[in-house]
Design a protein around this motif. Structure first.
Motif, PDB file in Angstrom:
ATOM      1  N   ARG A 215       0.849  -1.203   0.000  1.00 25.50           N
ATOM      2  CA  ARG A 215       0.000   0.000   0.000  1.00 25.50           C
ATOM      3  C   ARG A 215       0.886   1.256   0.000  1.00 25.50           C
TER       4      ARG A 215
ATOM      5  N   ARG B 175       2.068   1.586  -3.423  1.00 26.25           N
ATOM      6  CA  ARG B 175       0.979   2.010  -4.319  1.00 26.25           C
ATOM      7  C   ARG B 175       0.710   3.502  -4.206  1.00 26.25           C
TER       8      ARG B 175
ATOM      9  N   MET C 223      -1.022   6.817 -12.088  1.00 28.90           N
ATOM     10  CA  MET C 223      -1.491   6.063 -13.251  1.00 28.90           C
ATOM     11  C   MET C 223      -2.250   6.965 -14.205  1.00 28.90           C
TER      12      MET C 223
ATOM     13  N   GLU D 250     -12.065  18.259  -8.724  1.00 28.44           N
ATOM     14  CA  GLU D 250     -12.418  17.093  -7.904  1.00 28.44           C
ATOM     15  C   GLU D 250     -11.745  15.821  -8.426  1.00 28.44           C
TER      16      GLU D 250
ATOM     17  N   PHE E 283      -9.216  13.478  -6.201  1.00 28.60           N
ATOM     18  CA  PHE E 283      -9.659  12.121  -5.850  1.00 28.60           C
ATOM     19  C   PHE E 283      -8.565  11.239  -5.237  1.00 28.60           C
ATOM     20  N   PRO E 284      -7.410  11.091  -5.900  1.00 17.84           N
ATOM     21  CA  PRO E 284      -6.382  10.224  -5.273  1.00 17.84           C
ATOM     22  C   PRO E 284      -5.865  10.781  -3.953  1.00 17.84           C
ATOM     23  N   LEU E 285      -5.906  12.099  -3.806  1.00 17.50           N
ATOM     24  CA  LEU E 285      -5.492  12.686  -2.521  1.00 17.50           C
ATOM     25  C   LEU E 285      -6.479  12.297  -1.424  1.00 17.50           C
ATOM     26  N   ASN E 286      -7.771  12.259  -1.797  1.00 16.36           N
ATOM     27  CA  ASN E 286      -8.788  11.835  -0.823  1.00 16.36           C
ATOM     28  C   ASN E 286      -8.584  10.386  -0.420  1.00 16.36           C
ATOM     29  N   MET E 287      -8.130   9.588  -1.367  1.00 16.47           N
ATOM     30  CA  MET E 287      -7.986   8.157  -1.092  1.00 16.47           C
ATOM     31  C   MET E 287      -6.739   7.865  -0.252  1.00 16.47           C
ATOM     32  N   PHE E 288      -5.687   8.614  -0.501  1.00 19.51           N
ATOM     33  CA  PHE E 288      -4.397   8.238   0.092  1.00 19.51           C
ATOM     34  C   PHE E 288      -3.843   9.209   1.137  1.00 19.51           C
ATOM     35  N   SER E 289      -4.227  10.490   1.053  1.00 15.19           N
ATOM     36  CA  SER E 289      -3.503  11.457   1.897  1.00 15.19           C
ATOM     37  C   SER E 289      -4.332  11.942   3.074  1.00 15.19           C
ATOM     38  N   ASP E 290      -3.643  12.495   4.041  1.00 21.14           N
ATOM     39  CA  ASP E 290      -4.309  13.090   5.199  1.00 21.14           C
ATOM     40  C   ASP E 290      -4.283  14.611   5.110  1.00 21.14           C
ATOM     41  N   LEU E 291      -4.082  15.130   3.926  1.00 19.24           N
ATOM     42  CA  LEU E 291      -3.983  16.591   3.768  1.00 19.24           C
ATOM     43  C   LEU E 291      -5.323  17.244   4.091  1.00 19.24           C
TER      44      LEU E 291
ATOM     45  N   LYS F  55      -5.136  20.204  -0.114  1.00 21.84           N
ATOM     46  CA  LYS F  55      -5.463  19.424  -1.309  1.00 21.84           C
ATOM     47  C   LYS F  55      -5.785  20.340  -2.486  1.00 21.84           C
TER      48      LYS F  55
ATOM     49  N   ARG G 167      -3.922  14.506 -12.417  1.00 20.65           N
ATOM     50  CA  ARG G 167      -4.423  13.571 -11.403  1.00 20.65           C
ATOM     51  C   ARG G 167      -3.369  12.508 -11.100  1.00 20.65           C
TER      52      ARG G 167
END
Lengths: 416, 248
Positions: B74, B77, B82, B97, B101-109, B114, B150
């Motif tokens: 993870r 990843r 991609m 947005e 999206f990937p920031l929402n999935m992976f980051s705590d920003l 963001k 993105r």
């Protein structure tokens, strides 16, 4: 936790967007749930309204009042009706004995009634309930006077030609007049209006004062034989404070049997009816109607649930590539699961809400037509929404689970 | 850097990748080319972890991806960007947005951070004032740029692009190719591109790996490709009349 909340918000947004993007499909899918929730909530609202009316009526009749009558209110199985036919009806003279010989009765009143056309000049109302009673009536039943006064003991005693009329009667024959002091006519004779009952609405047992013309029994006795079964004579007895209905019934049974000189082995030839009997009877009826509502609505909801499950499978199939991309961009299984669950729940909730709106309209219509209170209660609204959400959750779970388990490779492969 | 060692992959007994070994270096644009069915897509999917190889090793900066725990995978990843064929933007989300999206999935920003990052990425791909537009409201070239923005939103160490300029006119395709190449050098990423497009190869191919029937048949730079006498590669490169004319 913040990340989780954000993911939930994000999946809800994807779900809402999908619902908005497929309006026609959404509407068609929701019909089943809409019809189901409408059926259930309509039945429950009408039941609630009826139950409220019945409870109010029972309350108005008095839950500590026993009615001495010829026929019982509730018939048992294999009811031997032929034994009841020859029973005598309660007599006015029995009222005095009840008042003097019982220890448990606070007040008692004799009642006889008939249907008559009531007139005032050119105005008239047909089938008004002309009821004759004795002077303790207002101590036995709740009497609410909006204009004027109740009949005085002297008027009762002398059998004066005075009446207290119901609100419906007043509206019909005194549309723009103050009825107090005016004359009404029945049996070709005039009687003076001394009071008007406060409007009560339709009663569950037709007991509302709205359609009543109440007069002293001795005045009514001039026109009809009040001891004839035709005029439904009855005695109402109210228990003293601290006396239970059963104690009063035992007391009344002893006095009535003595009055009618019944032998110890003989059956009672009178019925002592109490409102709790009706209440119990109605509970059974309401339970059956309620069950019918659940069954009818339940089938619709079941069909609606299958519809939602079906459309959710279609939705998963359509969005396979999006699921794949989301997964490839880092979306976890529960993100996809929540997304589709939200969609199913939102779909179902919209269906339920539309059903509730229609139920609201229909209950309002029935209320105005039937002059009864069938309003949608907060409890029924919450019930409808909860059932909808639950159906959405259940029917959306398998498609959502399938979506969350999709192989991202297969999912991305479907991307044009 | 991504090191591929003896990767094999079969589907229902049919070998698709056979003992593929190669190296994709950091700061370079690495292209995988080959005919349809040559195994380049399968290789790409093995690289990004969407498929697991039957044998062999894939090393991300000397870490063996196949032997990593779920948690470590993870982490890796998170470092993968991609870029999908066609852009694959979410139509229901705005440009901004989509990038977030990937920031929402992976980051705590935070939301503000963001937004800053999304604006930075969009500006880097030369997109201004499109944040609140939807994909349907922008051109194909702009969609590709949004997709690149993105892909780099999470500041990845590795960027994977599947046919990045498919469906674009030649001029826009070159712009996108150059943009990917610039970003690769600027952020010192290891970029792997799966493509058929010889224009791309000649524009940005720091390293070119040619797959033929599941095997690594040839590898070299875009300059070396013109001088090779490898028959299968030449058949692929000079398949078009234009290229044959140019060669003459």
């Amino acid at each position: 936790m913040i990340l989780l909340a954000r993911l939930i918000k994000e999946s809800a947004r994807f779900a809402l967007n999908s619902v908005i993007a497929n309006k026609l499909r959404t509407i068609l899918t929701l019909l089943g749930i809409t019809i189901g929730i409408f059926s259930i909530i309509l039945v429950f609202s009408v039941l609630d309204g009826l139950e409220r009316q019945v409870r109010n009526s029972i309350q108005a009749l008095g839950d500590n009042v026993v009615y001495i009558q010829k026929w019982p209110w509730v018939f048992e199985d294999n009811f031997p009706w032929w034994r009841f036919v020859n029973r005598p009806v309660p007599q006015l003279r029995e009222l005095d004995a009840i008042q003097s010989r019982t220890f448990s009765v606070e007040a008692a009143a004799f009642l006889a009634s008939t249907s008559r056309t009531i007139e005032h000049q050119s105005n008239s109302i047909e089938n008004a309930a002309l009821v004759g009673t004795t002077f303790d009536y207002d101590k036995v039943r709740l009497v609410d006077i909006s204009e004027g006064r109740f009949i005085s003991p002297t008027e009762f005693g002398s059998g004066r030609n005075v009446v207290v009329i119901g609100a419906q009667i007043a509206e019909a024959i005194f549309p723009d007049l103050d009825p107090i002091g005016k004359q009404v006519k029945f049996f070709g004779r005039k009687a003076e209006v001394v009071g008007v009952f406060k409007k009560e609405g339709t009663g569950g047992f037709g007991d509302s004062h709205d359609n009543w013309v109440l007069t002293p029994i001795s005045y009514l006795n001039q026109f009809v034989d009040i001891n004839s079964e035709r005029y439904n004579p009855q005695i109402m007895a109210k228990a003293k404070p601290g006396i239970t209905n059963q104690e009063m019934i035992d007391d009344l049974t002893g006095v009535m049997r003595a009055l009618r000189r019944l032998k110890p082995a003989a059956d009672d030839n009178f019925a002592l009816n109490e409102t709790s009997l009706l209440s119990k009877q109605m509970d059974g009826v309401f339970a059956i109607i309620s069950m019918a509502g659940w069954i009818i609505g339940g089938f619709s909801i079941l069909v609606g649930g299958f519809g939602i499950a079906n459309i959710m499978f279609v939705s998963v199939r359509e969005r396979t590539s999006i699921i794949g991309i989301q997964k490839a961009l880092g979306a976890k299984k529960y993100f996809i699961l929540l997304q589709f669950l939200f969609e199913a729940i939102v779909l179902s909730l919209i269906g339920g809400a539309v059903g509730l709106l229609i139920a609201f309209g229909v209950t309002a219509l029935i209320s105005s037509l039937a002059n009864m209170d069938f309003n949608l209660t907060l409890g029924n609204i919450l019930l409808g929404l909860n059932v909808s959400a639950l159906i959405g959750l259940v029917s959306g779970f398998v498609p959502a689970w399938t979506a969350s388990r999709l192989d991202p490779v297969e999912a991305i492969r479907s991307n044009g | 850097m991504i090191k591929v060692e003896n990767i094999t992959k079969s589907f229902e007994g049919v070998p698709v990748l056979k003992e593929v070994t190669t190296l994709f270096e950091r700061g370079k644009t690495n292209l995988i080319i080959g005919q349809s069915g040559s195994g380049k897509t399968v290789l790409m999917k093995c690289l990004v972890g969407l498929l697991e190889s039957d044998s062999g090793k894939i090393m991300f900066d000397n870490l063996d991806f196949n032997k990593m725990s779920f948690a470590d995978r993870r982490i890796i990843r998170k470092q993968l960007g991609m870029l999908f064929q066609g852009g694959a933007l979410f139509d229901s989300l705005t440009v901004e947005e989509n990038v977030i999206f990937p920031l929402n999935m992976f980051s705590d920003l935070s939301q503000e951070e963001k937004l800053d990052r999304a604006n930075f990425c969009l500006q880097r791909v030369n997109l201004d004032n499109v944040n609140h537009l939807y994909p349907s409201e922008i051109s194909g070239g702009m969609k590709k740029r949004v997709a690149i923005a993105r892909a780099i939103a999470n500041n990845p160490s590795f960027l994977f692009c599947d046919e990045p300029n498919s469906g674009l006119d030649p001029r826009t395709a070159i712009v996108i190719d150059k943009l990917i190449s610039e970003i690769t050098q600027e952020f010192n990423m290891t970029t792997v591109i799966n493509t058929h497009d010889m224009n791309s190869v000649m524009e940005i191919g720091d390293k070119v790996a040619f797959l033929y029937k599941g095997e690594l048949w040839w590898e070299g730079t875009r300059f070396e490709i013109l001088d090779t006498d490898n028959k299968e590669l030449n058949d692929f490169v000079y398949a078009s009349e234009l290229m044959r004319t140019l060669k003459k």
